[in-house]
Structure formats: C-alpha cells, structure tokens
Design a protein around this motif. Sequence first.
Motif, mmCIF file in Angstrom:
data_model
loop_
_atom_site.group_PDB
_atom_site.id
_atom_site.type_symbol
_atom_site.label_atom_id
_atom_site.label_comp_id
_atom_site.label_asym_id
_atom_site.label_seq_id
_atom_site.Cartn_x
_atom_site.Cartn_y
_atom_site.Cartn_z
ATOM 1 N N LEU A 145 11.894 -5.816 -10.872
ATOM 2 C CA LEU A 145 10.901 -6.723 -10.309
ATOM 3 C C LEU A 145 10.971 -6.675 -8.790
ATOM 4 C CD1 LEU A 145 8.790 -9.000 -10.559
ATOM 5 C CD2 LEU A 145 10.693 -10.626 -10.673
ATOM 6 N N ASN A 146 9.836 -6.442 -8.164
ATOM 7 C CA ASN A 146 9.713 -6.473 -6.702
ATOM 8 C C ASN A 146 8.726 -7.585 -6.371
ATOM 9 O OD1 ASN A 146 8.950 -6.097 -4.012
ATOM 10 N ND2 ASN A 146 9.242 -3.891 -4.111
ATOM 11 N N LYS A 147 9.266 -8.767 -6.079
ATOM 12 C CA LYS A 147 8.404 -9.933 -5.870
ATOM 13 C C LYS A 147 7.535 -9.795 -4.632
ATOM 14 C CE LYS A 147 11.515 -13.119 -6.104
ATOM 15 N NZ LYS A 147 12.124 -14.459 -6.008
ATOM 16 N N LYS A 202 16.413 -7.104 -11.443
ATOM 17 C CA LYS A 202 16.675 -6.075 -12.442
ATOM 18 C C LYS A 202 17.260 -6.710 -13.693
ATOM 19 C CE LYS A 202 19.717 -2.030 -13.050
ATOM 20 N NZ LYS A 202 20.726 -1.181 -12.384
ATOM 21 N N ASN A 203 16.834 -6.213 -14.833
ATOM 22 C CA ASN A 203 17.435 -6.619 -16.096
ATOM 23 C C ASN A 203 17.482 -5.397 -17.008
ATOM 24 O OD1 ASN A 203 18.578 -8.294 -18.035
ATOM 25 N ND2 ASN A 203 16.599 -8.867 -18.896
ATOM 26 N N GLU A 204 18.633 -5.221 -17.624
ATOM 27 C CA GLU A 204 18.861 -4.013 -18.405
ATOM 28 C C GLU A 204 19.221 -4.366 -19.842
ATOM 29 O OE1 GLU A 204 21.603 -1.700 -16.190
ATOM 30 O OE2 GLU A 204 21.578 0.017 -17.533
ATOM 31 N N LYS A 216 4.770 -7.827 -5.608
ATOM 32 C CA LYS A 216 4.156 -8.324 -6.852
ATOM 33 C C LYS A 216 4.022 -7.178 -7.853
ATOM 34 C CE LYS A 216 1.532 -12.197 -4.896
ATOM 35 N NZ LYS A 216 1.576 -11.876 -3.452
ATOM 36 N N HIS A 217 5.132 -6.530 -8.088
ATOM 37 C CA HIS A 217 5.148 -5.322 -8.916
ATOM 38 C C HIS A 217 6.364 -5.329 -9.820
ATOM 39 C CE1 HIS A 217 4.532 -1.048 -9.880
ATOM 40 N NE2 HIS A 217 5.846 -0.938 -9.785
ATOM 41 N N LEU A 218 6.151 -4.955 -11.075
ATOM 42 C CA LEU A 218 7.298 -4.724 -11.940
ATOM 43 C C LEU A 218 7.125 -3.417 -12.679
ATOM 44 C CD1 LEU A 218 7.275 -6.953 -15.134
ATOM 45 C CD2 LEU A 218 5.478 -7.143 -13.473
#
Lengths: 115, 113
Positions: B66-68, B56-58, B71-73
């Motif tokens: 990001l869900n590695k 997560k970045n805010e 493979k999804h953001l």
Amino acid sequence: ETGVTQSPTHLIKTRGQQVTLRCSSQSGHNTVSWYQQALGQGPQFIFQYYREEENGRGNFPPRFSGLQFPNYSSELNVNALELDDSALYLCASSPNMGASADEQYFGPGTRLTVT
Amino acid sequence: DQQVKQNSPSLSVQEGRISILNCDYTNSMFDYFLWYKKYPAEGPTFLISISSIKDKNEDGRFTVFLNKSAKHLSLHIVPSQPGDSAVYFCAASFFRGGNQFYFGTGTSLTVIP
C-alpha cells in the motif's frame, strides 16, 4: 464451498416486472449483504441486513428492497425492472455486523437478464 | 463515480514468475483494503487485506503493498501457479468492520504453464 447458496442461478425477466432473488446464508451468520455486478464492472454494494433490519444502503433506488428471515435466509426484491438491472447479483453472509472481510462469504450469484 | 480503479483488464504471466496486479483509489478516507479472487460461476473469495497503518502485508505467496501518498495498492503473487488464474478484484472500505466495500472492475489473470 462457502456454505452460501443463491437461487435461482439464472433468471430472465421483462422490463417493468418484479423479481425476487434468494440467498441462504451460512449457518449462524446473522448479517447478509447484497451486491450488484454489472458486466465488466466490480460488485456494487446494494444494502446490508443485520438481524432482519436494514443496516446501510448503497446508491440504489427504493425499488430495490430486501428481507431477512430468522432461518438465515434472505431475499432481494427489485420492482419495475429496467434494462440496466441486468447483472449478476451476489449475496454475502458474515457472522455479525462489523465482521471483517475474511469472515464474509459470498454466494455464487444469480444472473438476472432483463429484456 | 469509480472510487477504486483497476486499469488493467487482463494480465498473462508465465508459471513460476511474479504476477503484479495494480489498483488505484481516489478517496483518501479509505482505511482498509482487500483483494478478492473470483473463479467463474463462483462468488468472490477473500484473499488478503491491509490496513492503512501498514504498507505491506504478506500471506504465503501473496503480498499486498500500500502506497497511501500515491493512493495505490498492488498484489504480488510469487511464484505464480496455473491455479491462480482467476479474476482479481481490489476493494476498499472506510474501516475494517465496515459493511460497504467499494470494488474495482477486476483484472483477469492467466498463468501460462
């Protein structure tokens, strides 16, 4: 306003012709990348130039070539134009090779139409 | 071969509500992910990024998840404002200073006043 300019804004060429697109980077930026954005697609990396030398190329044929000049300007040349070359061409400048994305600034693009 | 995909070409959201834009990628070697915003007749503008070591970045109203494993953001915009109406591209690279970004096809966001 990113300080990156491109010319011309629009261009129409005929299949088989050659075209030169120009980019003026932000002052002090020694790295420029070129992208092709076809209609309905995201930008695709063509190549990057760092201090007047090519530094990485995407999946584009040799008829796509570039030049970078000491005055922070650069050119994208495309020979033997094909209909599929119709796209928006974007340049992006950054202060150095390896700069992060937040230091890379895109120009507004040149819309090329090949008939 | 499209390594970064945005399956929703468009999204409409009411002003003040949350906008969620999704992006999937196929190459597990990608290490750095970005979102760009593009207005008509302008080049893409960097919005927010995330390294693969984070989930997560805010930055203000914008948060990227990001869900590695999947493979999804995703990009969350809260609250959405009419000025957020633009095309949003997600992009990926193999490392933070990489010179080649792989872009998705974009999602056109419309925020309705």
